[in-house]
Design a protein around this motif. Structure first.
Motif, PDB file in Angstrom:
ATOM      1  N   PRO A 105     -41.854  22.341 -36.858  1.00  0.00           N
ATOM      2  CA  PRO A 105     -40.812  21.706 -37.672  1.00  0.00           C
ATOM      3  C   PRO A 105     -39.458  22.404 -37.559  1.00  0.00           C
ATOM      4  CG  PRO A 105     -42.402  22.867 -39.060  1.00  0.00           C
ATOM      5  CD  PRO A 105     -42.975  22.816 -37.688  1.00  0.00           C
ATOM      6  N   MET A 106     -39.465  23.729 -37.406  1.00  0.00           N
ATOM      7  CA  MET A 106     -38.199  24.457 -37.248  1.00  0.00           C
ATOM      8  C   MET A 106     -37.516  24.074 -35.940  1.00  0.00           C
ATOM      9  SD  MET A 106     -38.845  28.347 -38.485  1.00  0.00           S
ATOM     10  CE  MET A 106     -39.511  28.768 -40.091  1.00  0.00           C
ATOM     11  N   LEU A 107     -38.287  24.122 -34.861  1.00  0.00           N
ATOM     12  CA  LEU A 107     -37.735  23.838 -33.537  1.00  0.00           C
ATOM     13  C   LEU A 107     -37.230  22.405 -33.451  1.00  0.00           C
ATOM     14  CD1 LEU A 107     -37.278  24.838 -30.624  1.00  0.00           C
ATOM     15  CD2 LEU A 107     -39.592  24.077 -30.090  1.00  0.00           C
ATOM     16  N   THR A 108     -38.023  21.467 -33.939  1.00  0.00           N
ATOM     17  CA  THR A 108     -37.654  20.056 -33.858  1.00  0.00           C
ATOM     18  C   THR A 108     -36.392  19.762 -34.657  1.00  0.00           C
ATOM     19  OG1 THR A 108     -39.976  19.409 -33.568  1.00  0.00           O
ATOM     20  CG2 THR A 108     -38.431  17.705 -34.289  1.00  0.00           C
ATOM     21  N   ASN A 109     -36.358  20.202 -35.914  1.00  0.00           N
ATOM     22  CA  ASN A 109     -35.196  19.910 -36.762  1.00  0.00           C
ATOM     23  C   ASN A 109     -33.937  20.581 -36.261  1.00  0.00           C
ATOM     24  OD1 ASN A 109     -37.346  18.895 -38.500  1.00  0.00           O
ATOM     25  ND2 ASN A 109     -35.824  18.908 -40.125  1.00  0.00           N
ATOM     26  N   ALA A 110     -34.048  21.823 -35.803  1.00  0.00           N
ATOM     27  CA  ALA A 110     -32.861  22.535 -35.322  1.00  0.00           C
ATOM     28  C   ALA A 110     -32.318  21.882 -34.052  1.00  0.00           C
ATOM     29  CB  ALA A 110     -33.195  24.002 -35.074  1.00  0.00           C
ATOM     30  N   TYR A 111     -33.214  21.512 -33.156  1.00  0.00           N
ATOM     31  CA  TYR A 111     -32.766  20.869 -31.916  1.00  0.00           C
ATOM     32  C   TYR A 111     -32.109  19.519 -32.206  1.00  0.00           C
ATOM     33  CZ  TYR A 111     -32.854  18.491 -27.426  1.00  0.00           C
ATOM     34  OH  TYR A 111     -32.487  17.789 -26.311  1.00  0.00           O
ATOM     35  N   VAL A 112     -32.761  18.705 -33.028  1.00  0.00           N
ATOM     36  CA  VAL A 112     -32.201  17.394 -33.378  1.00  0.00           C
ATOM     37  C   VAL A 112     -30.868  17.554 -34.093  1.00  0.00           C
ATOM     38  CG1 VAL A 112     -32.544  15.312 -34.767  1.00  0.00           C
ATOM     39  CG2 VAL A 112     -34.438  16.245 -33.434  1.00  0.00           C
ATOM     40  N   GLY A 113     -30.790  18.540 -34.987  1.00  0.00           N
ATOM     41  CA  GLY A 113     -29.529  18.784 -35.693  1.00  0.00           C
ATOM     42  C   GLY A 113     -28.393  19.127 -34.752  1.00  0.00           C
ATOM     43  N   MET A 114     -28.678  19.958 -33.760  1.00  0.00           N
ATOM     44  CA  MET A 114     -27.646  20.329 -32.787  1.00  0.00           C
ATOM     45  C   MET A 114     -27.237  19.139 -31.926  1.00  0.00           C
ATOM     46  SD  MET A 114     -26.820  23.592 -33.100  1.00  0.00           S
ATOM     47  CE  MET A 114     -26.172  24.082 -31.504  1.00  0.00           C
ATOM     48  N   ARG A 115     -28.199  18.319 -31.531  1.00  0.00           N
ATOM     49  CA  ARG A 115     -27.894  17.183 -30.671  1.00  0.00           C
ATOM     50  C   ARG A 115     -27.196  16.050 -31.417  1.00  0.00           C
ATOM     51  NH1 ARG A 115     -26.530  18.448 -26.492  1.00  0.00           N
ATOM     52  NH2 ARG A 115     -26.668  16.279 -25.782  1.00  0.00           N
ATOM     53  N   GLU A 116     -27.364  15.987 -32.743  1.00  0.00           N
ATOM     54  CA  GLU A 116     -26.745  14.909 -33.508  1.00  0.00           C
ATOM     55  C   GLU A 116     -25.310  15.223 -33.938  1.00  0.00           C
ATOM     56  OE1 GLU A 116     -29.185  13.697 -36.779  1.00  0.00           O
ATOM     57  OE2 GLU A 116     -30.541  12.548 -35.485  1.00  0.00           O
ATOM     58  N   VAL A 117     -24.833  16.413 -33.603  1.00  0.00           N
ATOM     59  CA  VAL A 117     -23.428  16.721 -33.873  1.00  0.00           C
ATOM     60  C   VAL A 117     -22.555  15.775 -33.063  1.00  0.00           C
ATOM     61  CG1 VAL A 117     -21.618  18.456 -33.622  1.00  0.00           C
ATOM     62  CG2 VAL A 117     -23.895  19.133 -34.413  1.00  0.00           C
ATOM     63  N   ASP A 118     -21.557  15.203 -33.694  1.00  0.00           N
ATOM     64  CA  ASP A 118     -20.679  14.225 -33.049  1.00  0.00           C
ATOM     65  C   ASP A 118     -20.101  14.809 -31.758  1.00  0.00           C
ATOM     66  OD1 ASP A 118     -18.666  12.428 -32.316  1.00  0.00           O
ATOM     67  OD2 ASP A 118     -18.240  11.898 -34.403  1.00  0.00           O
ATOM     68  N   ARG A 119     -20.394  14.158 -30.629  1.00  0.00           N
ATOM     69  CA  ARG A 119     -19.918  14.651 -29.332  1.00  0.00           C
ATOM     70  C   ARG A 119     -18.402  14.635 -29.226  1.00  0.00           C
ATOM     71  NH1 ARG A 119     -23.098  18.039 -27.749  1.00  0.00           N
ATOM     72  NH2 ARG A 119     -23.772  17.888 -29.906  1.00  0.00           N
ATOM     73  N   ASP A 120     -17.750  13.709 -29.935  1.00  0.00           N
ATOM     74  CA  ASP A 120     -16.283  13.683 -29.912  1.00  0.00           C
ATOM     75  C   ASP A 120     -15.712  14.939 -30.547  1.00  0.00           C
ATOM     76  OD1 ASP A 120     -16.257  11.215 -28.672  1.00  0.00           O
ATOM     77  OD2 ASP A 120     -16.115  10.087 -30.554  1.00  0.00           O
ATOM     78  N   VAL A 121     -16.366  15.394 -31.629  1.00  0.00           N
ATOM     79  CA  VAL A 121     -15.924  16.629 -32.291  1.00  0.00           C
ATOM     80  C   VAL A 121     -16.116  17.815 -31.360  1.00  0.00           C
ATOM     81  CG1 VAL A 121     -16.373  18.195 -34.223  1.00  0.00           C
ATOM     82  CG2 VAL A 121     -16.424  15.718 -34.588  1.00  0.00           C
ATOM     83  N   VAL A 122     -17.258  17.850 -30.666  1.00  0.00           N
ATOM     84  CA  VAL A 122     -17.534  18.947 -29.743  1.00  0.00           C
ATOM     85  C   VAL A 122     -16.518  18.958 -28.605  1.00  0.00           C
ATOM     86  CG1 VAL A 122     -19.202  19.870 -28.082  1.00  0.00           C
ATOM     87  CG2 VAL A 122     -19.984  18.986 -30.297  1.00  0.00           C
ATOM     88  N   GLU A 123     -16.230  17.784 -28.034  1.00  0.00           N
ATOM     89  CA  GLU A 123     -15.272  17.719 -26.935  1.00  0.00           C
ATOM     90  C   GLU A 123     -13.873  18.084 -27.394  1.00  0.00           C
ATOM     91  OE1 GLU A 123     -15.928  17.412 -23.791  1.00  0.00           O
ATOM     92  OE2 GLU A 123     -18.060  17.304 -24.314  1.00  0.00           O
ATOM     93  N   ALA A 124     -13.524  17.708 -28.616  1.00  0.00           N
ATOM     94  CA  ALA A 124     -12.204  18.069 -29.149  1.00  0.00           C
ATOM     95  C   ALA A 124     -12.089  19.586 -29.300  1.00  0.00           C
ATOM     96  CB  ALA A 124     -11.976  17.383 -30.497  1.00  0.00           C
ATOM     97  N   ALA A 125     -13.169  20.212 -29.800  1.00  0.00           N
ATOM     98  CA  ALA A 125     -13.161  21.665 -29.953  1.00  0.00           C
ATOM     99  C   ALA A 125     -13.109  22.354 -28.598  1.00  0.00           C
ATOM    100  CB  ALA A 125     -14.414  22.102 -30.714  1.00  0.00           C
ATOM    101  N   ARG A 126     -13.816  21.787 -27.635  1.00  0.00           N
ATOM    102  CA  ARG A 126     -13.780  22.350 -26.284  1.00  0.00           C
ATOM    103  C   ARG A 126     -12.380  22.187 -25.677  1.00  0.00           C
ATOM    104  NH1 ARG A 126     -18.117  20.167 -24.458  1.00  0.00           N
ATOM    105  NH2 ARG A 126     -19.482  21.981 -24.574  1.00  0.00           N
ATOM    106  N   GLY A 127     -11.737  21.060 -25.971  1.00  0.00           N
ATOM    107  CA  GLY A 127     -10.375  20.838 -25.471  1.00  0.00           C
ATOM    108  C   GLY A 127      -9.371  21.791 -26.079  1.00  0.00           C
ATOM    109  N   MET A 128      -9.687  22.336 -27.255  1.00  0.00           N
ATOM    110  CA  MET A 128      -8.810  23.320 -27.894  1.00  0.00           C
ATOM    111  C   MET A 128      -8.995  24.708 -27.321  1.00  0.00           C
ATOM    112  SD  MET A 128      -9.292  22.052 -31.832  1.00  0.00           S
ATOM    113  CE  MET A 128      -8.437  23.474 -32.509  1.00  0.00           C
ATOM    114  N   GLY A 129      -9.922  24.832 -26.358  1.00  0.00           N
ATOM    115  CA  GLY A 129     -10.115  26.114 -25.686  1.00  0.00           C
ATOM    116  C   GLY A 129     -11.254  26.952 -26.228  1.00  0.00           C
ATOM    117  N   MET A 130     -12.089  26.394 -27.064  1.00  0.00           N
ATOM    118  CA  MET A 130     -13.211  27.163 -27.611  1.00  0.00           C
ATOM    119  C   MET A 130     -14.245  27.441 -26.528  1.00  0.00           C
ATOM    120  SD  MET A 130     -14.159  25.768 -31.423  1.00  0.00           S
ATOM    121  CE  MET A 130     -13.016  25.936 -32.799  1.00  0.00           C
ATOM    122  N   THR A 131     -14.808  28.633 -26.575  1.00  0.00           N
ATOM    123  CA  THR A 131     -15.888  28.995 -25.658  1.00  0.00           C
ATOM    124  C   THR A 131     -17.201  28.413 -26.189  1.00  0.00           C
ATOM    125  OG1 THR A 131     -16.365  31.055 -26.841  1.00  0.00           O
ATOM    126  CG2 THR A 131     -14.707  31.147 -25.098  1.00  0.00           C
ATOM    127  N   GLY A 132     -18.256  28.523 -25.369  1.00  0.00           N
ATOM    128  CA  GLY A 132     -19.554  28.013 -25.797  1.00  0.00           C
ATOM    129  C   GLY A 132     -20.048  28.694 -27.059  1.00  0.00           C
TER     130      GLY A 132
END
Length: 226
Positions: A105-132
């Protein structure tokens, strides 16, 4: 007297709460096993899920493998471990069996939670120069936090309930009260032990719900904006 009255009498008897076989000692053993299992499970499952969720590769395989482990009865795993060389190492067979039970349950929920983060938000943060690493710490983890905590809470409640099987292998915990009740054919003691486990599971559930509200980065940010 009926079962309810006899169970209450058993719980209200001070002698049942003290000593090596008393409720307080068995409760401390139960909590020790639960905390150790959760700590090890979190240390294994959460970093793997967060990294796989961030890179978006291998997560489905890891989740499917961990979920397949749910089909294996925890008691069967415990028996196999007891028959192995690990059986001579005290509580470790029980701990390992419970860790294998808590990881899915820990692995499944954490993975799904990370993948459900809005990709537009992630790309915007990456465009601002954030590292991984900055993306994980400042964007993805805060947004995935509620689902991650749900997985940890689910695992915690399941471990509290399942730790009772340690008694069947000669281990400690509240399960010893139940097995002793069966051995003595004392129905009141069996019900009292089961009731103590149920109450502990509900308390653990409540504690994690409270922690989720207190530690949620999004909630703290909303409160600071008020």
């Amino acid at each position: 007297m009926g079962v309810v009255e006899r169970t209450w009498t058993w719980l209200a008897t001070g002698a049942h709460w003290s000593g090596a076989d008393g409720v307080w000692h068995r409760l401390s053993e139960h909590l020790y096993l639960t905390v150790v299992c959760l700590a090890i499970s979190c240390a294994i499952a959460l970093p793997v899920a967060v990294v796989l969720g961030h890179v978006g590769r291998g997560g489905a395989l890891a989740v499917n493998l961990s979920n397949a482990g749910r089909a294996v009865p925890t008691f069967a795993v415990l028996v196999l471990l007891l028959l192995s060389p690990l059986g001579t190492y005290g509580s470790w067979p029980t701990i390992i069996a419970l860790v294998l039970f808590a990881i899915p349950p820990m692995l499944t929920n954490a993975y799904v939670g990370m993948r459900e983060v809005d990709r537009d938000v992630v790309e915007a943060a990456r465009g601002m120069g954030m590292t991984g690493r900055q993306l994980i710490g400042r964007v993805e983890l805060p947004l995935a936090f509620p689902l991650i905590m749900t997985g940890v809470r689910t695992a915690a409640v399941q471990v509290v309930a399942t730790t009772t099987i340690a008694a069947l292998a000669g281990g400690g915990g509240l399960g010893r009260i139940i097995t002793a009740g069966f051995r003595l054919t004392d129905t009141a003691q069996v019900v009292a032990g089961a009731l103590l486990v149920a109450v502990l599971a509900l308390l653990v559930e409540g504690v994690f719900v409270l922690l989720k509200r207190l530690l949620d980065p999004g909630r703290r940010r909303r409160l600071s904006d008020v």
